[in-house]
Design a protein around this motif. Sequence first.
Motif, PDB file in Angstrom:
ATOM      1  N   ASN B  46      -8.905  -8.123 -26.987  1.00  0.00           N
ATOM      2  CA  ASN B  46      -7.782  -8.062 -27.918  1.00  0.00           C
ATOM      3  C   ASN B  46      -7.018  -9.382 -27.939  1.00  0.00           C
ATOM      4  O   ASN B  46      -7.034 -10.130 -26.966  1.00  0.00           O
ATOM      5  CB  ASN B  46      -6.814  -6.955 -27.510  1.00  0.00           C
ATOM      6  N   ASN B  47      -6.337  -9.614 -29.057  1.00  0.00           N
ATOM      7  CA  ASN B  47      -5.501 -10.815 -29.130  1.00  0.00           C
ATOM      8  C   ASN B  47      -4.145 -10.610 -28.457  1.00  0.00           C
ATOM      9  O   ASN B  47      -3.522 -11.562 -28.025  1.00  0.00           O
ATOM     10  CB  ASN B  47      -5.270 -11.207 -30.595  1.00  0.00           C
ATOM     11  N   CYS B  48      -3.695  -9.381 -28.397  1.00  0.00           N
ATOM     12  CA  CYS B  48      -2.399  -9.062 -27.782  1.00  0.00           C
ATOM     13  C   CYS B  48      -1.276  -9.938 -28.335  1.00  0.00           C
ATOM     14  O   CYS B  48      -0.484 -10.507 -27.594  1.00  0.00           O
ATOM     15  CB  CYS B  48      -2.458  -9.206 -26.265  1.00  0.00           C
ATOM     16  N   VAL B  49      -1.215 -10.020 -29.643  1.00  0.00           N
ATOM     17  CA  VAL B  49      -0.234 -10.884 -30.295  1.00  0.00           C
ATOM     18  C   VAL B  49       1.187 -10.369 -30.069  1.00  0.00           C
ATOM     19  O   VAL B  49       1.436  -9.175 -30.196  1.00  0.00           O
ATOM     20  CB  VAL B  49      -0.523 -10.909 -31.815  1.00  0.00           C
ATOM     21  N   ALA B  50       2.065 -11.287 -29.727  1.00  0.00           N
ATOM     22  CA  ALA B  50       3.491 -10.945 -29.706  1.00  0.00           C
ATOM     23  C   ALA B  50       4.042 -11.374 -31.053  1.00  0.00           C
ATOM     24  O   ALA B  50       4.490 -12.500 -31.224  1.00  0.00           O
ATOM     25  CB  ALA B  50       4.186 -11.651 -28.559  1.00  0.00           C
ATOM     26  N   ARG B  71       2.149  -4.916 -38.581  1.00  0.00           N
ATOM     27  CA  ARG B  71       3.249  -4.434 -37.754  1.00  0.00           C
ATOM     28  C   ARG B  71       3.663  -5.571 -36.830  1.00  0.00           C
ATOM     29  O   ARG B  71       2.828  -6.344 -36.354  1.00  0.00           O
ATOM     30  CB  ARG B  71       2.811  -3.215 -36.947  1.00  0.00           C
ATOM     31  N   THR B  73       4.772  -6.502 -33.329  1.00  0.00           N
ATOM     32  CA  THR B  73       4.746  -5.880 -32.001  1.00  0.00           C
ATOM     33  C   THR B  73       6.014  -6.185 -31.206  1.00  0.00           C
ATOM     34  O   THR B  73       6.233  -5.591 -30.156  1.00  0.00           O
ATOM     35  CB  THR B  73       3.532  -6.361 -31.191  1.00  0.00           C
ATOM     36  N   LEU B  74       6.829  -7.104 -31.707  1.00  0.00           N
ATOM     37  CA  LEU B  74       8.070  -7.408 -30.991  1.00  0.00           C
ATOM     38  C   LEU B  74       9.194  -6.450 -31.377  1.00  0.00           C
ATOM     39  O   LEU B  74      10.163  -6.292 -30.635  1.00  0.00           O
ATOM     40  CB  LEU B  74       8.513  -8.846 -31.271  1.00  0.00           C
ATOM     41  N   THR B  75       9.088  -5.838 -32.556  1.00  0.00           N
ATOM     42  CA  THR B  75      10.138  -4.911 -32.993  1.00  0.00           C
ATOM     43  C   THR B  75       9.591  -3.507 -33.174  1.00  0.00           C
ATOM     44  O   THR B  75      10.340  -2.561 -33.310  1.00  0.00           O
ATOM     45  CB  THR B  75      10.720  -5.343 -34.354  1.00  0.00           C
ATOM     46  N   ASN B  76       8.265  -3.390 -33.212  1.00  0.00           N
ATOM     47  CA  ASN B  76       7.597  -2.131 -33.501  1.00  0.00           C
ATOM     48  C   ASN B  76       7.945  -1.612 -34.885  1.00  0.00           C
ATOM     49  O   ASN B  76       8.006  -0.409 -35.108  1.00  0.00           O
ATOM     50  CB  ASN B  76       7.937  -1.085 -32.440  1.00  0.00           C
ATOM     51  N   LEU B  77       8.165  -2.518 -35.810  1.00  0.00           N
ATOM     52  CA  LEU B  77       8.429  -2.118 -37.190  1.00  0.00           C
ATOM     53  C   LEU B  77       7.275  -2.583 -38.070  1.00  0.00           C
ATOM     54  O   LEU B  77       6.730  -3.673 -37.881  1.00  0.00           O
ATOM     55  CB  LEU B  77       9.732  -2.748 -37.693  1.00  0.00           C
TER      56      LEU B  77
ATOM     57  N   ASN C 232      -4.295 -15.667 -23.847  1.00  0.00           N
ATOM     58  CA  ASN C 232      -4.973 -15.896 -25.123  1.00  0.00           C
ATOM     59  C   ASN C 232      -4.342 -17.070 -25.866  1.00  0.00           C
ATOM     60  O   ASN C 232      -5.028 -17.955 -26.365  1.00  0.00           O
ATOM     61  CB  ASN C 232      -4.922 -14.628 -25.975  1.00  0.00           C
ATOM     62  N   LEU C 239      -8.555 -10.902 -23.520  1.00  0.00           N
ATOM     63  CA  LEU C 239      -8.737  -9.916 -22.445  1.00  0.00           C
ATOM     64  C   LEU C 239      -8.805  -8.507 -23.033  1.00  0.00           C
ATOM     65  O   LEU C 239      -8.249  -8.244 -24.092  1.00  0.00           O
ATOM     66  CB  LEU C 239      -7.575 -10.016 -21.452  1.00  0.00           C
ATOM     67  N   TYR C 291       5.765  -4.907 -27.568  1.00  0.00           N
ATOM     68  CA  TYR C 291       6.463  -5.605 -26.489  1.00  0.00           C
ATOM     69  C   TYR C 291       7.953  -5.262 -26.472  1.00  0.00           C
ATOM     70  O   TYR C 291       8.767  -6.032 -25.993  1.00  0.00           O
ATOM     71  CB  TYR C 291       6.298  -7.125 -26.675  1.00  0.00           C
ATOM     72  N   THR C 292       8.322  -4.116 -27.019  1.00  0.00           N
ATOM     73  CA  THR C 292       9.752  -3.876 -27.226  1.00  0.00           C
ATOM     74  C   THR C 292      10.491  -3.382 -25.983  1.00  0.00           C
ATOM     75  O   THR C 292      11.684  -3.567 -25.882  1.00  0.00           O
ATOM     76  CB  THR C 292       9.982  -2.816 -28.319  1.00  0.00           C
TER      77      THR C 292
END
Lengths: 972, 86, 407
Positions: B46-50, B71, B73-77, C232, C239, C291-292
Amino acid sequence: MNRLTKLPTLRIDPSENRSLQYKGQTYQGVAGDTVATALYANGVRVFARSLKYHRPRGLYSLDGECSNTCMQVDDIPNVRTENTLLKNGMQVKDQNVKGSAEFDWMGFMDKLDCLMPAGFYYRTMHKPASLWPIAMKQVRNAAGLGKIAPDFRMKGDYTEIYPRAAVCVIGGGAAGMTAALAAAESGLRVVLLDARPWLGGCFDYRVSAYDQEKALYQRARELAKAVEATPNIRVFKHTAVVGVYNNNLITAFQVGGESDSFNERYLEIRATSVVVATGCIERPLLFENNERPGIMQVGCAHRLARTYGLLPGNQAVFSIGHDLGLEAAADLFDLGLQIACVADIRADGQDPQLLLALTKRNIPFLRGWVACEAHGSRQVEKVTLSTIDGSAKRQFGCDLLVASAGLTPITGPLTLAQAKLKYDMHTGYFLPVDLPAKTHIAGRLTGLQHALAIEASGRLAGLNAAADCGFDTAKSAAEAGQQLNALPGPERGTRLVSAPVKGRKSFICFDEDTTLKNIKQAIEMGFDVPELIKRFTSAGTGPGQGGIPGHNLPLLVSEYQARTGAKPIPTTVRPPLVPTFIATYAGANHDMCKRTPLHDLQKKAGGVFRRMGVWRRARYFSEDFSCREEILNVRNNVGLLDASTLGKFRIHGPDALKALQRVYVSNMAKVAEGRVKYSAMCNDDGCVIDDGVVVKLAENDYYFTTSTGRAGETVEWIRFHTRYDGWDFHLVNLTDAMGVINISGPNACKVLAKVADTDLANEAFPFSSYREFTIRKKIPVRAMRLGFVGELSYELHADASYMPALWQIIEEAGQEFGIRNFGVEAQNVLRLEKCHIILGQESEQRTNLLDLGLGFLWHRNKPDAKTVGAVALRQTEKDPGRFRLVGFKMEDPQRPPRDGSIIVDQRIRGYVCTARKSFTLNESVGLALVDAELAALGTRLEIFEDECNGKRLDARIVPMPFYDPQGERMKM
Amino acid sequence: MALTISCPNCGKRNGYEFRYGGEDKGPRPAEEGLTPQSWCDYVHMNNCVAGIQKEWWCHKNGCGAWFTIFRNTLTNLEVEEPEAKL
Amino acid sequence: MFGRFKPLWGKKPQLKSSYDAVIIGGGLHGLATAYFLAKEHGMNNIAILEKRYIGFGGAGRNTAIVRANQRTQENVPLYKEALDLWPILTKELDYNLMFNNCGNLNLMHSEAAMNTARMNVCTAQFHGIKSHLLDAKQLKELEPAINISPDITYPIHGAMFHPPGGVVRHDAVVWGLAKGAARYGVHIHQQTEATAIHTKNGKITGVDTNRGRIHTPRVLVSAGGYSAGMINKMLGIRLPISVLTIQAMVTQPLKPVLNHVVSSGMYHAYANQTLKGEIATGAHMDPWPNYTTLTTAHYIKHQAEALSDFLPFLRGVKFMRTWAGLADMTPDMAPIIDGNDPIDGFYMNCGWGYFGFKSCTATGRYLAKFMAGGQCPDMLKPFTLRRYEKHRLMGETAALVSYSADN
């Protein structure tokens, strides 16, 4: 105590008595009293003892920001008696005391504070190591406030509702009510929440003038009447907001009144727009012994009198930092309180009208003075006031000290909604600098104090909220904005936290007994962020959370770090904003689980049920959990199993076959009509996730089954793995629409032949084939000849509504043969004897198709299908280091190992998946996953069972299956 | 946090009705020439982008469709599709 | 008795331009690795870079449960060593880590679950670790608060009892290790963010921070939930990790009433009473990466429903505070600990999900050995990243995991 029974502001009904039991005595209160006000009326001043030092604690705020008045009520611990409505017959006890709240034998702890600096427990009690277990016991006993019994059961009704609202207004004060009215003008559905049992907020108890005609309390009642008369505003009183989540999801709970059907109910409100008009609480003032009983905040003293009719004391001193303090002093004086002195920490900026009011009443007034120490052991008796710089001091005798440093807005809902707060130098508040989408603020929490400005801000917020819902309110909003701008803006606030003291007994957090000195110690030790100080000193982690220290802690920290130029950083606020019963959150607590169409019949037949995934299934049909009779009846006669939980699906459409080729490892193009194909699905690691049978109904039209546990995921699984392909197929989950009956045993054919309208002869309906026919000319069934349990066996699939009838018909037909039910455990043993696997039992997450010996199912020549799992199978087929499924026999035929036992030599080499005493074979047999190098036939296995004390069980790998190796019985 | 997801069939709904289906990794690669590394990269990595990512969702307790959204991923919006970087 | 108060982990150090090793992440694993590098391998020219403050992430957000009853023999010895280390470290660091070995009870809700648990019990017993299966009656005697009535959603058949496990004060471990590491000369740089990792010819050469560049031949990323995204972004190594939020909560403090760590897989819940008297409880993960660290309304309600069933006395107790942390989940619920592959001098220790607390000290110790000598100790070899391309998942979970799309 004599009540002031004639005040127009009262929220009690002095004519209606209520009583409670405390310390073996009956205390009288009145309707509308809280438990604490009733006790206060009876002269109780010490309500509890503090956590660490067992200091006496009394009524401080009336809104429950701290644990000072937490008591045990009706066996429930930590009840905030100051805002718990009194009900007749309540049993009240004090907490965390040896003796009583008044006379606590543990009171000496207060002298030992020098032994307990910040974080002392991290640095003590571990040397020598043997000390710790003893000390820990003491720590456990000393900690914790309330007591609850392990067999306590909560009484009453706890329910839940999920209202939808266009606009949700939090706070039913003047701002909130005007906001609700303004939003409701557009006809929107508005929900208004207030934590107190009535609307009115800070106007509710005040007799100061609102305008020429009305007092503030009259205005509050006028607004409340208008709100209640508006049909599209739904008001929830006595409802505390506990959570605010993004996309404007608000949770709250309502406390039921005497006439409500619920004790408490949980609310979850999804709103389009939100108005936060929560107002302010008071910011506590720190000085030596600032929490002695007899010391309370301005609003507490004022409301005790005006709302509850209780004059809070006889002789009072005020040490305040806000005009509300001056207003309260004048009003309480008029109600009969003697006031020795009013000290205001502000050097200037007071409302001249209020100063005049004090002068008129001859109340001595000191500017730039502050309380620096309270005296008196159990209750305040005397107060030392000093100038802010500590240069001059004076003492006054009193039994009431009204103390407050200023105001602080209730920003909890905003913080939870992810608003960023910043310290505002003018108001001294933490104010939001950017609000989340569709969130508005109004009223005192923005710093406004002027009554008309509060209302104007409410109206503006309500109109803006309506605009969020798609209404054009621009014009009226602009007017409201102008009106607001013409009125006095946010008022200047105070910054002072503490009187000039060393702070050994100045408490920043009452719940955790954290002093000013503790904070300094933590900072010296390198804990320089408020969040870390909180963790290290526990300040703000008690029952009241940040209620008392929340605002002061960041101010103090920034004060100590003045040289670094640090700005106050607000501490974190977490839900629930008000501690909430687990019973309330749980609500009705529905248990959702599925029953098969045959549930009742199975129950009647003596089924012992177990929950399996989403289902309840009959695992046994007698108390003999070895299921000997059930098993032997299948082997020798005929048995009946409810297999309705199997996943059942139809896939059809032009690309149905392509989809099957993608997810099944076999070549699905080879499925012949009238035949049953057994196959498996893998994931992209080649690990088996499902097995079942597929039947071809017509071209590109298939019926297939999955394992019980997999039924819920199958549709999304197939669609997931075809999501990029744009294929055209329909996939229908028939699991609940159809039931399945399995008839197995040598007499199965005879039973079925009596009722089936078809030829069941071996030639007409051979093993591994599929037929459709009716039962008794009525019930259409889909029938498969399968052999999971290793006998002649039919699986009948029929519409769920037919199932009970079908079952009864077969049962009746089988009576002459002695047909009987068998359950899931009997099936488990029967199929074990045949070495047919059950996924999840003979497999774990990492077990692939080849490990299970099911490689024969895999058709490797369909790369264009991009079959899920095929790549991994190819990559692992030469890997010698994997597990392998083997069958074993025990050396001792009477002693099967328990499932889950491990197979060992010097290390762990595998584990027993399933093993049972086989009554059919008179052997103990089992299946195990072992290292491939141990998988050869004849290999001896050492089995390590739990509690075996080193004595291992011996087994030997034998050919599979154990029973009927040629499979003749299934085909007879 | 109260996640909402916009389903192309059912509109904006409570996030708990949906199942997350991973970062968008593109169609299944052809089997020929795949190495254990490249296959593992497709399946597991996965890229696991923030920040904003394109991802798959299934309206599990609804229409059952799989679809992609963007989406943060820092705000979950959920957010609009970001404009392509030139 | 206490004297003057000195900074626990020393005065704020200057950021040097060169260190022998740089550790990104001031959590438990980073601090433990630094401590053991300095103490056991004489490497004291080490920097820990922490973006916020030490213990900000998972270290401060877990519910402090420790145990050594994992499923596989690759994991159990590591966790056992960690369990044995708590009293030793308490002494060594001269800091009370408040190890309360009250024992763990894992509730089992069916015959099948008892059998699944037996494998863990046997594995533990085979390794000389105390762990037993109890039936419902024995369980009730041990922990009277548990409801063994058949009339709940998931009736309780028994439990796995693991007496040596319990609870350690997580904050104390952070501060104690920081104190210990600083004593050996390790530089702990808080509010210092690593912004890039530099390599040359397949070797690590340095780290950029918001306070300047550091030259170093060794970098360890042990930044918990932030690791995968960071690795990454900075090195292009992807990963098999999904970063989820996991939530926990505490009730108001009570006098002693619950004497073990009680957990249930079926209910997705655990509960234990802290030394302060609160019931700490949690477990739910929202199955979508983010990441919230935000909590949800959904979960606190679920938790209340679960506790109402198996610990019904808690219905009369109030939730006081709930929070969330990040759990970096791998497909097989075992961590990724690897080094010198594919970049010399680059080490990673992540993918711990929600169980990074239990074995942080032992892992740090072996990782220190790895970083000091360059050779991977046998204990850590099973945790290599390459296990996924070999389709050799670890076996820590028997069931398929739900947060991965491919199950």
